[in-house]
Design a protein around this motif. Structure first.
Motif, mmCIF file in Angstrom:
data_model
loop_
_atom_site.group_PDB
_atom_site.id
_atom_site.type_symbol
_atom_site.label_atom_id
_atom_site.label_comp_id
_atom_site.label_asym_id
_atom_site.label_seq_id
_atom_site.Cartn_x
_atom_site.Cartn_y
_atom_site.Cartn_z
ATOM 1 N N ILE A 318 0.844 -1.201 0.000
ATOM 2 C CA ILE A 318 0.000 0.000 0.000
ATOM 3 C C ILE A 318 0.871 1.240 0.000
ATOM 4 O O ILE A 318 0.636 2.192 -0.752
ATOM 5 N N ALA A 319 1.906 1.232 0.842
ATOM 6 C CA ALA A 319 2.793 2.397 0.920
ATOM 7 C C ALA A 319 3.490 2.663 -0.405
ATOM 8 O O ALA A 319 3.794 3.818 -0.737
ATOM 9 N N SER A 320 3.717 1.601 -1.188
ATOM 10 C CA SER A 320 4.416 1.792 -2.457
ATOM 11 C C SER A 320 3.617 2.639 -3.434
ATOM 12 O O SER A 320 4.188 3.316 -4.288
ATOM 13 N N ALA A 321 2.282 2.635 -3.306
ATOM 14 C CA ALA A 321 1.469 3.503 -4.161
ATOM 15 C C ALA A 321 1.722 4.967 -3.838
ATOM 16 O O ALA A 321 1.690 5.834 -4.721
ATOM 17 N N PHE A 322 2.002 5.248 -2.566
ATOM 18 C CA PHE A 322 2.256 6.632 -2.159
ATOM 19 C C PHE A 322 3.694 7.046 -2.455
ATOM 20 O O PHE A 322 3.943 8.189 -2.844
ATOM 21 N N THR A 368 9.216 -5.013 -0.511
ATOM 22 C CA THR A 368 8.012 -4.994 -1.347
ATOM 23 C C THR A 368 7.465 -3.594 -1.571
ATOM 24 O O THR A 368 6.399 -3.448 -2.177
ATOM 25 N N MET A 369 8.183 -2.579 -1.134
ATOM 26 C CA MET A 369 7.745 -1.217 -1.431
ATOM 27 C C MET A 369 8.061 -0.825 -2.873
ATOM 28 O O MET A 369 7.809 0.311 -3.283
ATOM 29 N N ASP A 370 8.589 -1.777 -3.645
ATOM 30 C CA ASP A 370 8.825 -1.501 -5.063
ATOM 31 C C ASP A 370 7.743 -2.098 -5.959
ATOM 32 O O ASP A 370 7.819 -2.003 -7.179
#
Length: 454
Positions: A318-322, A368-370
Motif C-alpha cells: 500500500i505504501a508503495s502507491a504513495f 516490497t515497497m517496489d
C-alpha cells in the motif's frame, strides 16, 4: 483504494482474489518444500538441483504460455494452470521419487522460492492493465500486491501452526505433515480454478482491431480524444521522449515486438535478472532452512515470522502507491531496495534468532515497497500491444536468472557456508539498483506528470 476497488469490474475483482489464493498456496508449500525433500531422502546438493531444474522447466513453460497467451486465450492459460496446480499437489501428497516430484513441480507450478512461478503473474498483470484506467491502475496494483502478501502471510502462518499441531498433538510423522500441506495446496487450486472459470471475455485482447477503432473498458469514445490521449487511456502511457523516438506505431519487427519496446527491454532484463540472480541464492525456502538449522527455530516460530513479514509486505504494498506518487517509479524503487539490501546482508552477522528475525522483518518491510512502482514503470513505458510479451520475457528472464543460485546454495549448505548466499544476494541487489537508476531515473518526472494529468 476501497472506492477504486468498488468501481472496478467483476473481472478485476476475480483476478485480485485469485492472486490471494495463489500466494496463499505458495505460502503453504514454501514452509515445507525443502524439509519435505530432505525427509524423503534428497540430499542438500540435490535439493539445490531440484530447485534449479524446476525453475528451468517453469521458464520454458512460461515462455510458451505467455508468448502465445493472447492467441490461446488468457482465460484458457489461467484455467490450465489451475488444473496443473491441482494435479501437482496430489502428486506431492502421494509420491517420493525425485523425478516424479520434479515433473510435478515443473508442470504444476510448485514455487521453489515462495514467489511467483509460472505464467500467472504475467497474464494477470496484463489483464489488470487492460481492464483499468490510468487513474485506477496504481491503486489496483497496490491492492493486487496487498492481497497477494496477505495470502502469503496466512498460508505461511497456517502451515507453521498446522505442522506443529500435527507433530506434537496428533503424533504424525514429519513426512505425513508435509504431505497434508500439499493436499491443502491442491484444495486452493480448486478454489482458484472456480475463480478462473468466472472470468469474462473482457480479459482477452483482440488483435484484429485497429488501436483506435473501438472503445475498450475504461476508455472513452474516440471522438472526444486526441490520438495521444486515446493511447494513454488504453494503457499506452508512453513518455513523450519515447513516443517521439519510436516512430510509427505500427513498426513491429518480425519478432513481434515494436522497436519502442525493444529499446527498453535489454536494460530491463539486465536489472531484473541481476536482482533475481541474487534472490535465487537465498529464497524463502532456504531462509526457513537457515533459521531452522542455525537457530533451531520451531515450526510455529517460523510460521509466525513469515506471517508477520508477509503482513508487513501487505502494508508496504500500500505504501508503495504513495512512494510512487512522491518520488516517481524509479526513485521509489531505489528508496525501497537499497535499505532492504543492507538489512538482508546483516542477517548472517546475527548470533541469536531474535536479531536475525528482526533484520529479516526489516528487509521484508522495505523489499516490497517496489511493487507498484515497478508495475507502473513497466506498464507505462511499454505499449499495450507489446505488454504481455514484454512482461512475459521479463518474468521469464527473472525465473531463468533465479535458476542458477540454488545449484550453489545446496552445495554451500552442505559445507556449512549457507551464510555466503546472503552476501551474494545483497551485492546483486546493490548492482541492479545502480543500473536501474542510471537507465531510467530521468523518466520519473514525465511519468508522474502523465499520471497526475490522467
Amino acid at each position: 483504494m476501497l472506492l477504486t476497488f468498488r468501481s472496478t469490474s467483476v473481472d478485476v475483482k476475480l483476478l485480485l482474489f485469485s492472486v490471494f489464493l495463489r500466494k496463499a498456496s505458495f505460502g503453504l508449500t514454501n514452509q515445507v518444500l525443502t524439509l519435505f525433500l530432505e525427509s524423503v531422502g534428497v540430499s542438500k546438493p540435490r535439493i539445490g538441483t531440484f530447485m534449479t531444474l524446476t525453475l528451468v522447466g517453469d521458464t520454458a513453460i512460461s515462455f510458451f504460455l505467455t508468448w502465445f497467451s493472447d492467441h490461446l486465450g488468457r482465460r484458457l492459460v489461467m484455467i490450465t494452470g489451475c488444473i496443473l496446480m491441482l494435479a501437482s499437489g496430489l502428486v506431492f501428497a502421494q509420491f517420493e521419487n525425485f523425478w516424479v516430484l520434479l515433473s510435478a513441480a515443473i508442470l504444476g507450478v510448485i514455487s521453489t522460492s515462495g514467489d511467483e512461478t509460472g505464467p500467472f503473474k504475467t497474464v494477470e498483470e496484463a489483464c489488470l492493465s487492460h481492464l483499468t484506467t490510468p487513474l485506477q491502475r496504481a491503486h489496483v496494483f497496490a491492492i493486487y500486491g496487498l492481497l497477494g502478501t496477505i495470502g502469503s502471510a496466512l498460508g505461511s502462518s497456517a502451515c507453521g501452526f498446522l505442522v506443529e499441531y500435527w507433530l506434537n498433538s496428533a503424533g504424525w510423522s514429519a513426512k505425513a505433515c508435509y504431505r497434508s500441506v500439499f493436499l491443502g495446496y491442491a484444495i486452493l487450486a480448486v478454489a482458484k480454478l472456480i475463480l478462473a472459470l468466472g472470468l469474462s471475455s473482457n480479459c482477452e485482447i483482440a488483435h484484429d482491431l485497429p488501436l483506435q477503432s473501438e472503445t475498450e473498458p475504461g476508455s472513452v469514445p474516440d471522438d472526444t480524444l486526441s490520438i495521444t490521449e486515446h493511447s494513454t487511456l488504453l494503457g499506452n502511457e508512453v513518455s513523450l521522449e519515447i513516443e517521439d523516438a519510436s516512430g510509427p506505431k505500427s513498426s513491429v519487427s518480425k519478432y513481434g515486438i515494436s522497436a519502442q519496446s525493444r529499446k527498453h527491454l535489454a536494460r530491463l532484463l539486465v536489472v531484473f535478472m541481476l536482482d533475481s540472480f541474487g534472490y535465487g541464492f537465498m529464497p524463502p525456502a532456504w531462509i526457513v532452512y537457515y533459521f531452522r538449522t542455525v537457530f533451531m527455530a520451531s515450526p510455529s516460530a517460523l510460521g509466525s515470522l513469515f506471517f508477520l513479514t508477509n503482513m508487513v509486505d501487505s502494508l508496504s504494498s500500500i505504501a508503495s502507491a504513495f512512494t510512487f506518487s512522491i518520488f516517481g517509479p524509479v526513485k521509489a524503487i531505489l528508496v525501497a531496495q537499497l535499505p532492504s539490501a543492507v538489512f538482508f546482508t546483516s542477517i548472517p552477522f546475527c548470533h541469536t534468532y531474535v536479531f536475525a528475525a528482526l533484520f529479516y522483518f526489516l528487509f521484508c518491510a522495505c523489499a516490497t515497497m517496489d511493487v507498484v512502482p515497478r508495475q507502473i514503470l513497466l506498464t507505462t513505458i511499454i505499449p499495450k500491444e507489446d505488454l504481455i510479451k514484454v512482461l512475459g520475457i521479463v518474468n521469464i528472464g527473472k525465473t531463468f536468472a533465479r535458476c542458477i543460485g540454488p545449484l550453489f546454495t545446496g552445495n554451500l549448505a552442505d559445507k556449512g557456508l549457507l551464510h555466503v548466499a546472503f552476501y551474494v544476494n545483497g551485492a546483486c541487489l546493490f548492482l541492479a539498483d545502480t543500473i536501474l537508476g542510471f537507465s531510467f531515473a530521468h523518466l520519473d518526472t514525465e511519468i508522474l506528470a502523465q499520471h497526475k494529468s490522467d
